[in-house]
Write a protein that holds these residues in place. Structure first.
Motif, mmCIF file in Angstrom:
data_model
loop_
_atom_site.group_PDB
_atom_site.id
_atom_site.type_symbol
_atom_site.label_atom_id
_atom_site.label_comp_id
_atom_site.label_asym_id
_atom_site.label_seq_id
_atom_site.Cartn_x
_atom_site.Cartn_y
_atom_site.Cartn_z
ATOM 1 N N GLN A 186 0.822 -1.328 -0.015
ATOM 2 C CA GLN A 186 0.015 0.048 -0.136
ATOM 3 C C GLN A 186 0.984 1.243 0.027
ATOM 4 O OE1 GLN A 186 -2.304 1.309 3.463
ATOM 5 N NE2 GLN A 186 -4.208 1.075 2.339
ATOM 6 N N ARG A 187 1.916 1.309 0.661
ATOM 7 C CA ARG A 187 2.871 2.293 0.815
ATOM 8 C C ARG A 187 3.394 2.709 -0.322
ATOM 9 N NH1 ARG A 187 8.195 3.346 2.322
ATOM 10 N NH2 ARG A 187 8.296 1.143 2.713
ATOM 11 N N GLY A 215 6.051 -4.144 8.451
ATOM 12 C CA GLY A 215 5.046 -3.546 9.070
ATOM 13 C C GLY A 215 4.362 -2.748 7.708
ATOM 14 N N ASP A 216 4.802 -2.731 6.512
ATOM 15 C CA ASP A 216 3.928 -2.329 5.454
ATOM 16 C C ASP A 216 2.741 -3.119 5.284
ATOM 17 O OD1 ASP A 216 5.500 -0.145 4.725
ATOM 18 O OD2 ASP A 216 6.754 -1.237 3.055
ATOM 19 N N LEU A 217 1.557 -2.625 4.918
ATOM 20 C CA LEU A 217 0.412 -3.304 4.488
ATOM 21 C C LEU A 217 0.231 -3.605 3.209
ATOM 22 C CD1 LEU A 217 -2.442 -3.877 5.774
ATOM 23 C CD2 LEU A 217 -3.609 -1.807 4.895
ATOM 24 N N PRO A 232 -7.406 -5.423 2.701
ATOM 25 C CA PRO A 232 -6.380 -5.955 3.538
ATOM 26 C C PRO A 232 -6.101 -7.678 3.369
ATOM 27 C CG PRO A 232 -7.802 -4.273 4.671
ATOM 28 C CD PRO A 232 -8.358 -5.097 3.443
ATOM 29 N N LYS A 235 0.381 -7.917 7.031
ATOM 30 C CA LYS A 235 1.512 -6.986 7.005
ATOM 31 C C LYS A 235 2.721 -7.517 6.921
ATOM 32 C CE LYS A 235 -0.919 -3.595 10.048
ATOM 33 N NZ LYS A 235 -0.802 -2.783 11.459
ATOM 34 N N VAL A 252 4.509 -12.361 5.011
ATOM 35 C CA VAL A 252 3.231 -11.530 5.142
ATOM 36 C C VAL A 252 2.697 -12.367 6.355
ATOM 37 C CG1 VAL A 252 1.491 -10.301 4.418
ATOM 38 C CG2 VAL A 252 3.481 -10.326 3.125
ATOM 39 N N MET A 255 -4.067 -10.619 7.986
ATOM 40 C CA MET A 255 -4.751 -9.594 9.047
ATOM 41 C C MET A 255 -5.909 -10.631 9.662
ATOM 42 S SD MET A 255 -3.281 -6.738 8.446
ATOM 43 C CE MET A 255 -4.740 -5.573 9.292
#
Length: 272
Positions: A186-187, A215-217, A232, A235, A252, A255
């Motif tokens: 996402q970032r 920590g990136d989604l 989502p 992470k 990853v 979630m």
């Protein structure tokens, strides 16, 4: 002892009858307003015996009352214990309903953000063996579902329907080894493919030079025609960059907690 009783049984019987007569006579005299000298003597003689009998009667009466009180107290305790068990059961039911309402509210909020028609369903079965990662839901063709529809939870993507019957459907989880979902960070918008690893996910085809941090989604990219964009997935938990090769290895954490999954949403419509 028996021989002694046989020898003196007439005497003992006479004494008992005499005492009974005296006590009865004494009892009747107690209710008279005036007594003679002989009657007062009888009362004086019978007083110790009468007192002993009264005490014995009182003792028996008290024992009987205490016994009845204990029986009544025991019955009350049994009733209170039963009532306590019933209240505890009702309290557990209320707590279960409260937790379910919280999960359903989260699902409804997710539907509002999703802006897609969705059908809620209950998880009624699970297959988490080494060979497959699937769940069974309580909705099928009778509810308008079909193969390939995406399934989500309030936390994120669950999987997609792979088998369906009239009243149930089997959902392939995104953690299954045969599951692959087009995804992106996402970032930084770095693209890749999220593939199941049994418990977690890995991101394949993420270039070694791509900017990815722990920590990136990771979200769905919308490509592939199954999952809407922006849902989502998990992470980033770990990154490995070798000295050679085009791609980096990205682990990853999902979630969704699949071990505690109870309610899901099946997306049944297109963008509105």
């Amino acid at each position: 002892m028996r021989e002694l009783f046989r020898r003196y049984k007439l005497l003992l019987l006479a004494v008992v009858l005499l005492m009974a007569t005296v006590l009865l006579y004494s009892y009747n005299l107690r209710h008279k307003s005036t007594t003679t000298f002989f009657e007062r003597a009888v009362l004086t003689f019978a007083e110790p015996f009468q007192s002993g009998i009264d005490q014995a009667v009182d003792a028996v009466r008290n024992v009987w009352k205490n016994y009845l009180w204990l029986i009544d107290a025991r019955q009350r305790n049994i009733a209170l214990l039963q009532e306590n068990r019933e209240l505890k059961a009702k309290l557990l039911q209320v707590e279960e309903i409260s937790q379910q309402n919280q999960r359903l509210r989260a699902l409804l909020a997710f539907v509002d953000d999703l802006d897609r028609p969705a059908l809620p369903a209950q998880v009624i079965g699970e297959d988490a063996s080494n060979w497959a990662r699937t769940i069974v839901i309580d909705k099928g063709t009778k509810a308008g579902l079909s193969n390939g529809l995406p399934v989500v939870a309030a936390e994120g993507v669950v999987g997609r329907i792979i088998k369906i019957s009239q009243n149930s459907a089997r959902v392939l989880l995104i953690t299954d080894a045969s599951s692959a979902v087009a995804a992106l960070i996402q970032r930084t918008r770095t693209r890749g493919v999220a593939r199941g690893q049994g418990q977690d996910l890995s991101v394949e085809y993420a270039l070694r030079t791509a900017d990815i941090e722990v920590g990136d989604l990771l979200v769905t990219s919308g490509m592939g025609g199954i999952f809407p964009k922006g849902l989502p997935l998990g992470k980033v938990a770990d990154i490995e960059k070798g000295q050679f090769g085009l791609f980096q290895q990205v682990k990853v954490e999902t979630m969704v907690d699949f071990s505690h999954l109870e309610e899901v949403l099946v997306i049944v419509g297109k963008d509105q």
